[in-house]
Design a protein around this motif. Sequence first.
Motif, PDB file in Angstrom:
ATOM      1  N   ARG B  59       2.853 -43.484 -60.436  1.00  0.00           N
ATOM      2  CA  ARG B  59       3.539 -42.864 -59.319  1.00  0.00           C
ATOM      3  C   ARG B  59       2.782 -43.076 -57.998  1.00  0.00           C
ATOM      4  O   ARG B  59       3.380 -43.265 -56.947  1.00  0.00           O
ATOM      5  CB  ARG B  59       3.663 -41.354 -59.615  1.00  0.00           C
ATOM      6  N   ARG B  60       1.464 -43.051 -58.062  1.00  0.00           N
ATOM      7  CA  ARG B  60       0.685 -43.144 -56.822  1.00  0.00           C
ATOM      8  C   ARG B  60       0.165 -44.566 -56.556  1.00  0.00           C
ATOM      9  O   ARG B  60      -0.812 -44.746 -55.860  1.00  0.00           O
ATOM     10  CB  ARG B  60      -0.505 -42.185 -56.911  1.00  0.00           C
ATOM     11  N   GLY B  61       0.803 -45.536 -57.153  1.00  0.00           N
ATOM     12  CA  GLY B  61       0.330 -46.912 -56.997  1.00  0.00           C
ATOM     13  C   GLY B  61      -0.480 -47.301 -58.219  1.00  0.00           C
ATOM     14  O   GLY B  61      -0.091 -46.975 -59.346  1.00  0.00           O
ATOM     15  N   ILE B  62      -1.634 -47.967 -58.001  1.00  0.00           N
ATOM     16  CA  ILE B  62      -2.477 -48.292 -59.147  1.00  0.00           C
ATOM     17  C   ILE B  62      -3.303 -47.065 -59.479  1.00  0.00           C
ATOM     18  O   ILE B  62      -4.074 -46.570 -58.652  1.00  0.00           O
ATOM     19  CB  ILE B  62      -3.386 -49.492 -58.852  1.00  0.00           C
ATOM     20  N   GLU B  63      -3.126 -46.566 -60.691  1.00  0.00           N
ATOM     21  CA  GLU B  63      -3.899 -45.403 -61.103  1.00  0.00           C
ATOM     22  C   GLU B  63      -5.041 -45.866 -61.986  1.00  0.00           C
ATOM     23  O   GLU B  63      -4.905 -46.822 -62.752  1.00  0.00           O
ATOM     24  CB  GLU B  63      -2.993 -44.409 -61.827  1.00  0.00           C
ATOM     25  N   VAL B  64      -6.165 -45.184 -61.837  1.00  0.00           N
ATOM     26  CA  VAL B  64      -7.388 -45.630 -62.501  1.00  0.00           C
ATOM     27  C   VAL B  64      -7.850 -44.604 -63.524  1.00  0.00           C
ATOM     28  O   VAL B  64      -7.975 -43.421 -63.207  1.00  0.00           O
ATOM     29  CB  VAL B  64      -8.522 -45.839 -61.466  1.00  0.00           C
ATOM     30  N   ASP B  65      -8.077 -45.066 -64.744  1.00  0.00           N
ATOM     31  CA  ASP B  65      -8.738 -44.227 -65.735  1.00  0.00           C
ATOM     32  C   ASP B  65     -10.223 -44.571 -65.649  1.00  0.00           C
ATOM     33  O   ASP B  65     -10.679 -45.555 -66.226  1.00  0.00           O
ATOM     34  CB  ASP B  65      -8.174 -44.544 -67.130  1.00  0.00           C
ATOM     35  N   GLN B  66     -10.956 -43.766 -64.882  1.00  0.00           N
ATOM     36  CA  GLN B  66     -12.353 -44.128 -64.614  1.00  0.00           C
ATOM     37  C   GLN B  66     -13.226 -44.159 -65.868  1.00  0.00           C
ATOM     38  O   GLN B  66     -14.238 -44.838 -65.907  1.00  0.00           O
ATOM     39  CB  GLN B  66     -12.949 -43.172 -63.568  1.00  0.00           C
ATOM     40  N   ARG B  67     -12.817 -43.423 -66.877  1.00  0.00           N
ATOM     41  CA  ARG B  67     -13.571 -43.445 -68.142  1.00  0.00           C
ATOM     42  C   ARG B  67     -13.663 -44.857 -68.699  1.00  0.00           C
ATOM     43  O   ARG B  67     -14.605 -45.214 -69.375  1.00  0.00           O
ATOM     44  CB  ARG B  67     -12.866 -42.594 -69.201  1.00  0.00           C
ATOM     45  N   ARG B  68     -12.614 -45.639 -68.460  1.00  0.00           N
ATOM     46  CA  ARG B  68     -12.553 -46.949 -69.096  1.00  0.00           C
ATOM     47  C   ARG B  68     -13.108 -48.070 -68.229  1.00  0.00           C
ATOM     48  O   ARG B  68     -13.074 -49.235 -68.617  1.00  0.00           O
ATOM     49  CB  ARG B  68     -11.094 -47.279 -69.481  1.00  0.00           C
ATOM     50  N   CYS B  69     -13.633 -47.747 -67.050  1.00  0.00           N
ATOM     51  CA  CYS B  69     -14.143 -48.802 -66.169  1.00  0.00           C
ATOM     52  C   CYS B  69     -15.477 -49.318 -66.696  1.00  0.00           C
ATOM     53  O   CYS B  69     -16.378 -48.548 -67.021  1.00  0.00           O
ATOM     54  CB  CYS B  69     -14.334 -48.274 -64.754  1.00  0.00           C
ATOM     55  N   ILE B  70     -15.605 -50.641 -66.811  1.00  0.00           N
ATOM     56  CA  ILE B  70     -16.870 -51.221 -67.278  1.00  0.00           C
ATOM     57  C   ILE B  70     -17.577 -52.009 -66.166  1.00  0.00           C
ATOM     58  O   ILE B  70     -18.432 -52.845 -66.433  1.00  0.00           O
ATOM     59  CB  ILE B  70     -16.663 -52.127 -68.514  1.00  0.00           C
ATOM     60  N   HIS B  71     -17.236 -51.724 -64.921  1.00  0.00           N
ATOM     61  CA  HIS B  71     -17.925 -52.350 -63.789  1.00  0.00           C
ATOM     62  C   HIS B  71     -17.961 -53.865 -63.870  1.00  0.00           C
ATOM     63  O   HIS B  71     -18.981 -54.482 -63.578  1.00  0.00           O
ATOM     64  CB  HIS B  71     -19.376 -51.832 -63.689  1.00  0.00           C
ATOM     65  N   CYS B  72     -16.860 -54.462 -64.280  1.00  0.00           N
ATOM     66  CA  CYS B  72     -16.836 -55.929 -64.308  1.00  0.00           C
ATOM     67  C   CYS B  72     -16.473 -56.466 -62.930  1.00  0.00           C
ATOM     68  O   CYS B  72     -16.624 -57.660 -62.668  1.00  0.00           O
ATOM     69  CB  CYS B  72     -15.850 -56.434 -65.347  1.00  0.00           C
TER      70      CYS B  72
END
Lengths: 527, 245
Positions: B59-72
């Motif tokens: 709904r708000r554009g690209i939503e981020v699940d920060q838990r799953r970010c691996i800093h690639c």
Amino acid sequence: MFFEPGQMATQARTRWHGQVHAERHDDRTSRIECPPHVVPEVCSWLFYELGLSFGGLIVEQAGQWTLRYLFYGEREQGWVHMIARLPAEQTKLPSISALIHAADWHEREAEDLFGLVFEGHPRLGDFVLHNDVWQENLNPMRRAFDGRKPVAHREPDANWRPRQIVHEEGSFVMPIGPIYSSATGPVHFLLETVGEDVIRAQPRLFYTYRGLEKIAEGRSVEDVLLIAERISGTSAFAHSFAFCQAVERIAGIEPPPRALALRVFIAELERLRHHVAAIEGICESTGLAVAAAQAAIMEEELLRISAVLTGHRYFFGLNAVGGLAADLDDSAVRRATEQVSELGARLSELEEMLSISSSFLDRLEEVGDVSATDALEFGLVGPVARASGVARDLRTAQPYSGYDRLTFEVPRESEGDGYARLRLFFREAAQSIRIIEATGAALPSGPFRAPAAAAPSGAALGWVEAPRGAALHWISLGDNNVVERYRIVTPSFANWHGFRLAAERFAFQDFPIILATFALSVHENDR
Amino acid sequence: MSQWVVKGLRTGVKTTNYPRLPDTAPGLSCGLPATTDLRGEHAQALVARCPTGALSVGRRGIEVDQRRCIHCLRCRRGVNQQLAWEARYEWARVTDKSNRHDNRFGAAFRRSAHILVVDAGDCGACLNEVKQLNNPYYNMHRLGFFLTPTPRHADVMLVVGAVTEHMRLALRKAYDAMPTPKRVVAAGACALFGGVFGPSFTCGGGVAQAVPVDVEVPGNPPPPLAILHGLLVAAGQRQPASSCG
């Protein structure tokens, strides 16, 4: 004897007439193919008579078994791939460990993960896969095994006991780990003693075995690059560097000059940070708090410099096939160079202060010494080997990424004790700073990445001198950019194998100090 | 040895003012992607580039699940339209398992907490960031946090890594050996969901599958201040991050 690849092949053909097939593969590599029963003879010729280093053993299963024994020497000697093939149903071949001790753990690993039996090897089983956790004969690296699914494990055996080697009266095993000390990677030390001194120091490793070689199979190059960066977080750039070089070699991509120079810049920044952390560990282990804090300050500063320059404290996401994923700003590189130079002055001051702290030196001098002969036979690599007088460094022995156009020294010490290793870390750090300054001052302009090109199927070796020593990455690519085999040979694997040489016959209180001077990584070893 | 005393004094104070004041020194944190109002083709391209499925179009554009970010950093590099990243570090969240309405959460540890660090199979980067908490820049002793090598003395277990088969039993035993009340802080993407390693034949899909987790710290690795924030949350000294990305 000093042969270049072409001469080496001729010599091997003459010597084992009709039994070996030897050829010059390219200007840096010769290939020798022979039946398994000749392997020990040829390997010992390469190792003892030609003075080559044993790089590692690569096992591939594609219909038949292909075993590739890697050797490398000084610049003109290049690389030697000693290849032996076995029919699919045959799993036995002679061991070379009795002749070349450096191959010991490589054969144990291949036995544990592939189910190959190396006849004549004194100790097989319970190595990578712990017997108290895994079922027998699982052989997870075989093609038929699906690494993505969980497998049934044994109920942990409460009565499992480690093997005791010393059987003198009054001897006992002091188990330490896998969770021990304040913030350390998991390893289980089985220290055998009859009192004060450590008589046998067997590390039980692979608590962080993540099966990286297995989970890489069947994935795209881009996905496997993420794995390469996470073999060892503290030498992430070195490993992704080796990985990218291997893929570039398969695809015939030559990264542009700017990418080559920036990679050297970052690789040396990582080496500097690793060595500063190693110095911190040594000071910490002797309880010299102020010195440890000084080194810790520098390590944190280097992590911040890295993050400002590249966007990540451990350089994740920076390497890419063909160069770098992002360009680095010239002014940011200049600023980082200045900061590193300034840090270098403080590092020299720390070195000088340590060199006159007698109570500190008492804990390091003539403690944990490894002779040059032992270092050679156990195939130790990196700073640990160079502190024992074995100076082979891949940056000068088999130069890559333009290291041959740089002026720097490969320091060497001869005592092989804890203090020699400490001095070596300082001297190498100073050389890294020298390379950073030279590279940062003469950064070529132009693109930071070669245009993308689809890699054909094929296999190649990538190598770097990682902070802890030689790292070799073998990649076999199938169609559609899919990795079929990824073999990761790490310096910590070689040096953990030789660690007991230093730890045995010293008192218990020296153990943590000797461990610190080796600057080992369990993550890099376990993979 | 007086040279060391002089050296120590001359170095002065390096320690951060966090949590009293925010720290904004460059290079502290590489940040995390933030929910960005991006739609259409560019958004789809970014979502497709994320190797762990941390991004989704919502709904708000690209939503981020920060838990799953691996800093690639693949949503920032080599793309026409970059995703916005926020450079902060207060990322720790309380899990649903822990009763977040219980205002006694962590009260027992408010003055001092002993921490057992367990590396359950990471790559060494998270562990190295945990180690930095003892360097003079972060000096967690000043906040009453002490590392202990034994679970018997531990109030908080700080776990990094996806939990390998070899570490599963040791982790469980260490948890069981801790006296109550106890808290578990899982730090790093691998500890939260397995990261690039798991689940596989030898790696689990995060710490929560082995022991109950109270506080989660995203990041790959989470920078030292993010881990420190996680510890402060576990000790009831600091509010967790709000739940939206």
